[in-house]
Write a protein that holds these residues in place. Sequence first.
Motif, short mmCIF file in Angstrom:
data_model
loop_
_atom_site.label_atom_id
_atom_site.label_comp_id
_atom_site.label_asym_id
_atom_site.label_seq_id
_atom_site.Cartn_x
_atom_site.Cartn_y
_atom_site.Cartn_z
N GLN A 1 -6.43 -2.96 -12.27
CA GLN A 1 -7.12 -1.42 -12.15
C GLN A 1 -7.85 -1.43 -13.44
O GLN A 1 -8.84 0.17 -13.14
N ARG B 1 -9.82 -4.81 -14.64
CA ARG B 1 -10.91 -6.07 -13.85
C ARG B 1 -11.39 -5.13 -12.54
O ARG B 1 -11.78 -6.36 -11.95
N ASP B 2 -11.50 -3.75 -12.46
CA ASP B 2 -11.59 -2.85 -11.46
C ASP B 2 -12.56 -3.31 -11.34
O ASP B 2 -13.46 -3.29 -10.02
N TYR C 1 -13.43 -6.11 -8.78
CA TYR C 1 -13.12 -6.28 -7.93
C TYR C 1 -13.50 -5.23 -7.18
O TYR C 1 -13.80 -5.62 -5.51
N LYS C 2 -14.20 -4.11 -7.75
CA LYS C 2 -14.32 -3.00 -6.56
C LYS C 2 -15.69 -4.17 -6.15
O LYS C 2 -16.20 -3.47 -4.75
N GLN D 1 -15.99 -7.08 -5.50
CA GLN D 1 -15.10 -7.58 -4.38
C GLN D 1 -15.16 -7.01 -2.47
O GLN D 1 -14.96 -7.28 -1.44
N ALA D 2 -14.84 -5.64 -3.34
CA ALA D 2 -14.57 -4.75 -2.33
C ALA D 2 -14.84 -4.35 -1.26
O ALA D 2 -15.64 -3.86 0.06
#
Lengths: 407, 590
Positions: B28, B31-32, B35-36, B38-39
């Motif tokens: 969080q 690597r946020d 991932y954001k 990817q989301a």
Amino acid sequence: MVRGISDKIDFKILAPFLCLIIISIISIYSATKLPGQTSIFIKHLLWIFSGLIIAVFFYFFPVQRLTDLTVWLYLISIVFLIVVLFVGKKISGSESWIQIGKFQFQPSELAKFTSILILAYFLSRRNVEPENPLTLFIAGILIAIPVFLTILQPDFGTAIVFGAIFIGIIFWAGVPVFWIMLLIAPIILIIASFLSIKIFILTSILVGLSFLLMRKPLILTIFIIALNLTIGLTSEHIYHKVLKPHQQKRISTFLNPSSDPLGAGYNVIQSKIAIGSGGLTGKGFMKGTQTQLRFVPAQWTDFIFCVPSEEFGFIGSVVILTLYLILLWRVINLASMLKQKFASLVAIGIFSMWIFHIAVNIGMTLGLSPVIGIWLPFLSYGGSAMWVNMAMIGLLLNFYANRRELN
Amino acid sequence: MNGSRAKFLKVFLSVIFLLFIVRLYDLQLHRDIEYKKQAEGNSVRTIQHDPIRGLIFDRNGRIIVDNVPSYTVTITPNEFDTKNLDALAKILKVDKKYIIDKLSSAPSQFSQVKIRRDAPMRAIAYIEEHRDELKGVDYIVEHKRNYRNPGFASHILGYVKEITPNQLSIYKGLYKPGDQIGHSGLEKSYEPLIKGEKGYSFIMVDALGRFVGKYNDGQNDISPSEGSDLVLTIDIELQSFIEQLFGDKTGSAVVIDPRNGEILAMVSKPNYDLTMLSGYTPIELWNLLNSDPKKPLLNRAISGLYSPGSTFKMILAITALETGAVDLNWKVYCPGYFVYGNKIFKCHTSHGHGWVNLTKAIEVSCNVYFYNLMLKVNFDDWSKYGWLFGFGRKTGIDLPEELGGILPSTEYFNKIYGVNKWTKGYLISLAIGQGEISATPLQMACYAMALANSGKYHQPHLVKKIINKKTGKVEELSYYTREIPVSEKTFEIVREAMYLVVNSPSGTGKAAKVEGINVAGKTGTAQNPHGNDHAWFIGFAPYENPEIAFAIIVENAGFGGAVAAPMAREIVKKYFEIKNQKTEFKLAKW
């Protein structure tokens, strides 16, 4: 007066519990806010309110009465576990539900509770010596029955929970660490054998060293280590011959989730995206795209942790973990505090079950442990589990309130 | 109870929670961003909206090309069940391999791939009826080109086709697979203006790809903008008339307004029907068009190279007059042949033209006169005047496929044959526009324009105006005009000779004569080593104040005066007929 209340009510258990229930209500609301699914939220509220009644019931239920009823409760739960094999309703590959009218319940959840009670009951008997191998054997049989019956459903995940409860209770009861090591060493080695050869060798060395440190006769130690290694090395054969395909898949995807992005590994990838994309403060209530757009499967049951973690970020996640930590820490202290062996063992049994559920469930959403379909205490949707957990909370508060009387 | 065991449990508990915190920190806080992204990729889907291509109008505002809706069948690869492949191939009337190829070139397994443009209505009905079985198969409404005068002006307009992998790599980022792009003609040269700008809308989808809502309430959406319309210089009525005039003949005709370089008609025969290429084109049809020995896809007007033949005699005449090599008093006796070294060059009448001067030589197209004249002028002067009249180089017309032809010079021959490896004998054929010289019908029309204008050379063009749909403004285009440095007197002589070609009883182009309108012109015969000679006729009208200049070539038709000249007559007549109709119409309206 205030002292009077805190003397009767353990706020270190009640407060984190209530906070978690509130977080659960918020999370389930967010996770099910789609046309046609709002009934889940309503049902969840019903489970919570009925569960609170059960908690109150167990808060006031005399511990001695419970001790007397333990054997019967255990037997009833075993009967249910047998019945479910014949009339069980299949949900995601396992026959673990009994349907009575509109009402479904999982006997295995009840069995978790009764297994804790029966083990505590047995090990707290005056004539039972924890150092006696026979004690361990009888306790083993008591837990083996529900384990065997849940494997037949087949519900592998729940079967392991019984194992965790068992280990926790015998540990607390004073069974020698050597015996416990004998039990868990093969399990550790089997898991290690699936990960990689390197990890397997490393684990084998650690297990071997632990046995050597226990200063048992050398021949016995060598024999035990050899036996454990054999089990570890043959586990792959068992994996292919004994386990069901969906169980095999769960294990294999745990090892490499990206190998099958739309299959079983999909859950883990999506849950990691959900959690990771939450960042420090999260996307805000009802604004988690992963949650709202249903990218995380089973998000109101097994993957519920993703919901607050995505919408409230790192801060939200740490708050939840802290609540669990306070609760569990308190249960250990309570168990230490209780002079009565039965109550103390029950408290540790409850602790063992929760810590295992939390470790595996959150670990799975974080991609740290295999995808074993077990709920997150208080947060996941599910009536049977909610009731059992509420009963346990009621019982723990009961123990605290009566800690002086329980001798 | 056991204090050390309680401690152990607390340590165990702490280790697990510490592990969680570390992991959460990594996911969080560390690597946020990853991932954001990817989301977002997960939930936001981009939908491309193709713009509507600009319309094409003729000079009088008649629509030549517009757009009609067409159904494009799409497949989302990850949802598609390959057992439906056979059924789908059958209803779409394509090969199974065609679908497999399209699927394998898909950039993403989760987004739609265009499989078949211009799908038949029955296929769409089938897909609608079998939605449950045909998972992942869908269709979208796109636009395809609609030709109001099918078969006419096809080479000028050009075709629009799905972008090729090769083009995709050239126009990196500008286009996506499945996009339409102008492949030839005006559709190609005006592609950046006519294509319009793609629009995008961003939608949120759930894990099953179902529409959930607009992303950011549609505030990030970009609506497509229509392409600019083209107003051509072509008069579609005249264009159609000339195309019909050609019938089955192979050849080309270019009609240009000498006052401004606007091309009124540009014909290339045989032609093809653009409708066949506007939607989905079966591979067999492609092969047929490409392997046809008559080369229907070739725009002969700009890419067909022919020897100019006798029409080129005016270049030599102008060279001679301008350099003072001869004047009108200089005469040559034509016995019907010309001997140079040990070679005999024939005139086209065996009995000869007798004594001829420059004017007469053009009128009767006497080869012998020009053979002699060629030896009197400097070769490079001749090349220079050829160059000034636009030979040996592209005219710069707004079409992509233009060729420049060959105009020899000393330098050119030295390069081809080597210095001193060629003699003056090589030049004799050039005098009458044969041998190592070639030009396109467009260059010939522009040459006629320059003669009609007495030296004013306008850049030939097909697009008059561009209507910008975004701004609503009409943009006039500007083209170059250059003055050819040749004296008025020389032009008078040559133009008069060209008048006589058509209007004198002995002229070779008598067939081009039109009652009431003075036509001037020149016949020509392009020698063809592969078969019958090609017939040329270039000219302009009216002689006094030219409004049209033209070049016509009919392949394998023999002598220019017999075939091409009568066509010129019809074209001139038609032009004035249309013009008069228009003035009558205007008067009536008034």
